[in-house]
Design an enzyme around this catalytic site. Structure first.
Site, PDB file in Angstrom:
ATOM      1  N   TYR A  96      34.865 -28.429  -1.783  1.00 43.95           N
ATOM      2  CA  TYR A  96      35.224 -27.829  -3.076  1.00 43.95           C
ATOM      3  C   TYR A  96      35.068 -26.312  -3.144  1.00 43.95           C
ATOM      4  CZ  TYR A  96      30.152 -28.417  -3.746  1.00 43.95           C
ATOM      5  OH  TYR A  96      28.792 -28.396  -3.588  1.00 43.95           O
ATOM      6  N   ARG A 125      23.985 -20.561  -4.231  1.00 37.06           N
ATOM      7  CA  ARG A 125      23.433 -21.641  -3.401  1.00 37.06           C
ATOM      8  C   ARG A 125      24.196 -21.634  -2.085  1.00 37.06           C
ATOM      9  NH1 ARG A 125      26.103 -26.271  -3.153  1.00 37.06           N
ATOM     10  NH2 ARG A 125      26.755 -26.640  -5.285  1.00 37.06           N
ATOM     11  N   HIS A 179      24.602 -28.734  -2.345  1.00 33.59           N
ATOM     12  CA  HIS A 179      23.808 -29.014  -3.544  1.00 33.59           C
ATOM     13  C   HIS A 179      22.549 -29.789  -3.152  1.00 33.59           C
ATOM     14  CE1 HIS A 179      22.609 -30.422  -7.472  1.00 33.59           C
ATOM     15  NE2 HIS A 179      22.612 -31.640  -6.997  1.00 33.59           N
TER      16      HIS A 179
HETATM   17  C1  TPP Z   1      21.405 -35.392 -17.452  1.00 41.14           C
HETATM   18  C2  TPP Z   1      21.923 -35.357 -16.054  1.00 41.14           C
HETATM   19  N1  TPP Z   1      23.257 -35.357 -15.841  1.00 41.14           N
HETATM   20  C3  TPP Z   1      23.753 -35.306 -14.581  1.00 41.14           C
HETATM   21  C4  TPP Z   1      22.883 -35.284 -13.512  1.00 41.14           C
HETATM   22  C5  TPP Z   1      23.427 -35.213 -12.093  1.00 41.14           C
HETATM   23  N2  TPP Z   1      23.178 -33.864 -11.563  1.00 41.14           N
HETATM   24  C6  TPP Z   1      22.141 -33.607 -10.744  1.00 41.14           C
HETATM   25  S1  TPP Z   1      22.060 -31.989 -10.337  1.00 41.14           S
HETATM   26  C7  TPP Z   1      23.439 -31.618 -11.246  1.00 41.14           C
HETATM   27  C8  TPP Z   1      23.979 -30.219 -11.303  1.00 41.14           C
HETATM   28  C9  TPP Z   1      23.039 -29.256 -11.900  1.00 41.14           C
HETATM   29  O1  TPP Z   1      23.551 -27.975 -11.751  1.00 41.14           O
HETATM   30  P1  TPP Z   1      22.763 -26.695 -12.194  1.00 41.14           P
HETATM   31  O2  TPP Z   1      22.106 -26.922 -13.506  1.00 41.14           O
HETATM   32  O3  TPP Z   1      23.684 -25.551 -12.075  1.00 41.14           O
HETATM   33  O4  TPP Z   1      21.585 -26.594 -11.103  1.00 41.14           O
HETATM   34  P2  TPP Z   1      21.704 -26.378  -9.522  1.00 41.14           P
HETATM   35  O5  TPP Z   1      21.706 -27.758  -8.911  1.00 41.14           O
HETATM   36  O6  TPP Z   1      22.947 -25.631  -9.234  1.00 41.14           O
HETATM   37  O7  TPP Z   1      20.480 -25.642  -9.119  1.00 41.14           O
HETATM   38  C10 TPP Z   1      23.944 -32.756 -11.863  1.00 41.14           C
HETATM   39  C11 TPP Z   1      25.144 -32.785 -12.715  1.00 41.14           C
HETATM   40  C12 TPP Z   1      21.498 -35.307 -13.775  1.00 41.14           C
HETATM   41  N3  TPP Z   1      20.590 -35.238 -12.795  1.00 41.14           N
HETATM   42  N4  TPP Z   1      21.050 -35.313 -15.046  1.00 41.14           N
END
Ligand code: TPP
Ligand code: MG
Length: 373
Positions: free
Chosen positions: A272, A259, A263
């Site tokens: 970070y 990415r 985020h």
């Molecule tokens: C169940 C849940 N826990 C926490 C969150 C907060 N949250 C939103 S995106 C994210 C990270 C997701 O990372 P990843 O699966 O690697 O996907 P990326 O955003 O890197 O594409 C988190 C923890 C959420 N949306 N849903």
């Protein structure tokens, strides 16, 4: 444990001697390149729109274009896609117009989800794209279920389920992959390992040497690929989908990518991760890599590159200015799509809202109380 080397066809230098996989002739490759460029231009503009206060949120896709466009290009129209908030490229490649995507960002009256979702939560029945949930990993058991239904009904169709590296630590990941394995669902699990789950690096996500290796515990194949290599993404996903459609069961594909941006617009990645890390991945840029390949094969020249970029910019500008001018959905639409026949209570609430609007107590445009009333 030693890192598992990902499958790759196009090296970062472009790998001019590599023949494109079956299904990708020069014309198709050019159209995929064009979509990667359209996606990047859209992405940059959307990020800026949020910074200017014109939309309220955006989750960028930059750096992940090959993983998104390459995987979606391998789908047949009857296949079902479960994307996440980041898979704008999957919507684009499945045929959603930039105009429709811009409509969703503004939540305007043309928005397919009628302004009820956060930006980035595209969905479209026409394109077989299921509604996106913000809650991480909830789509994994759902996609396993869809793949099970396709198998039970004997359909010549498969389901692709997108998720990130962070999603693999959720209970839903286990439930979904376990069901899919046991019932040999027609589901392809496509993990975009973009190295980060907001502030959590993938090294803190799992102690396993890869995410792909987890598939073996569920009784099916896991494949780790270079997600910035359009050719290997397309080839691997196409083969996994064909296997799923013909009753061969699920596959877990781990696409290594990065990415490049934050985020989301609510994040500052400089807090970070190091600039050096970002720079390392910048050199693996998926669009530049494909462009070098197309140039080396004589399938694109400098003039075409310039034209594609200029056309993308023009198309994105037009889509955004049109979407911004549309205005929000009519307040009556708030009551639609919940029940086939509205309940008496909903009917009453609808009449009440319209009455408040008629009397000037509530604004028709923003649906909020008018100051002083
Ligand atoms: C169940 C849940 N826990 C926490 C969150 C907060 N949250 C939103 S995106 C994210 C990270 C997701 O990372 P990843 O699966 O690697 O996907 P990326 O955003 O890197 O594409 C988190 C923890 C959420 N949306 N849903
Ligand atoms: Mg991630």
């Amino acid at each position: 444990m030693t890192a598992v080397q990902p499958l790759q066809l196009l090296s970062p230098e472009g790998g001019a001697s590599v023949e494109p996989p079956e299904g990708l002739d020069p014309e198709r490759l050019l159209s995929l390149y064009r979509n990667m460029v359209r996606l990047r231009v859209f992405d940059r503009r959307a990020l800026n729109l949020q910074r200017q206060g014109r939309i309220n949120f955006y989750a960028p896709a930059s750096g992940q274009e090959a993983a998104m466009i390459g995987s979606a290009a391998a789908l047949e129209p009857q296949d079902v896609a479960y994307p996440t908030y980041r898979e704008s490229g999957v919507c684009l490649q499945r045929g959603m117009s930039l105009r429709t995507m811009a409509d969703q960002l503004f939540g305007n009256a043309r928005d397919l989800v009628k302004g009820r979702q956060m930006p980035n939560h595209w969905s479209s029945r026409e394109h077989n794209i299921v509604s996106i949930s913000s809650c991480i990993a909830t789509q994994i058991p759902q996609a396993a279920g869809t793949g099970m239904a396709q198998r039970f009904r004997g359909e010549n169709a498969a389901t692709i389920c997108y998720f990130g590296d962070g999603a693999t630590s959720e209970g839903d990941f286990h439930a979904g992959l376990n069901f899919a394995g046991v019932f040999r669902a027609n589901t392809v699990f496509f993990c975009q390992n973009n190295q980060w789950a907001i502030t959590v690096p993938v090294t803190r996500q799992t102690a396993a040497p890869s995410i792909a290796i987890k598939a073996s515990a569920y009784g099916f194949e896991g494949i780790r690929i270079d997600g910035n290599d359009l050719l290997v993404v397309y080839k691997t996903v196409r083969e996994a989908l064909e296997k799923a459609r013909s009753g061969g069961g699920p596959t877990l594909i781990e696409a290594l990518t990065y990415r490049m941006g934050p985020h989301s617009t609510s994040d500052d990645p400089r807090r970070y991760r190091t600039e050096q890390e970002v720079e390392t991945w910048r050199r693996r840029d998926p669009i530049e890599r494909l462009q070098r390949y197309l140039e080396a094969r004589g399938w694109i020249d400098a003039e075409q590159v310039e034209r594609i970029a200029a056309e993308a910019k023009e198309e994105v500008d037009r889509a955004i200015s049109e979407a911004e001018a549309v205005g929000p959905p009519e307040p009556e639409t708030l009551f639609e799509d919940v029940y086939a026949r509205p309940t008496p209570q909903l009917e009453r609430e609808r009449r009440e809202l319209l009455d408040l609007i008629r009397r000037g107590v509530v604004s028709r445009v923003t649906h909020t109380p008018i100051r002083g009333s």
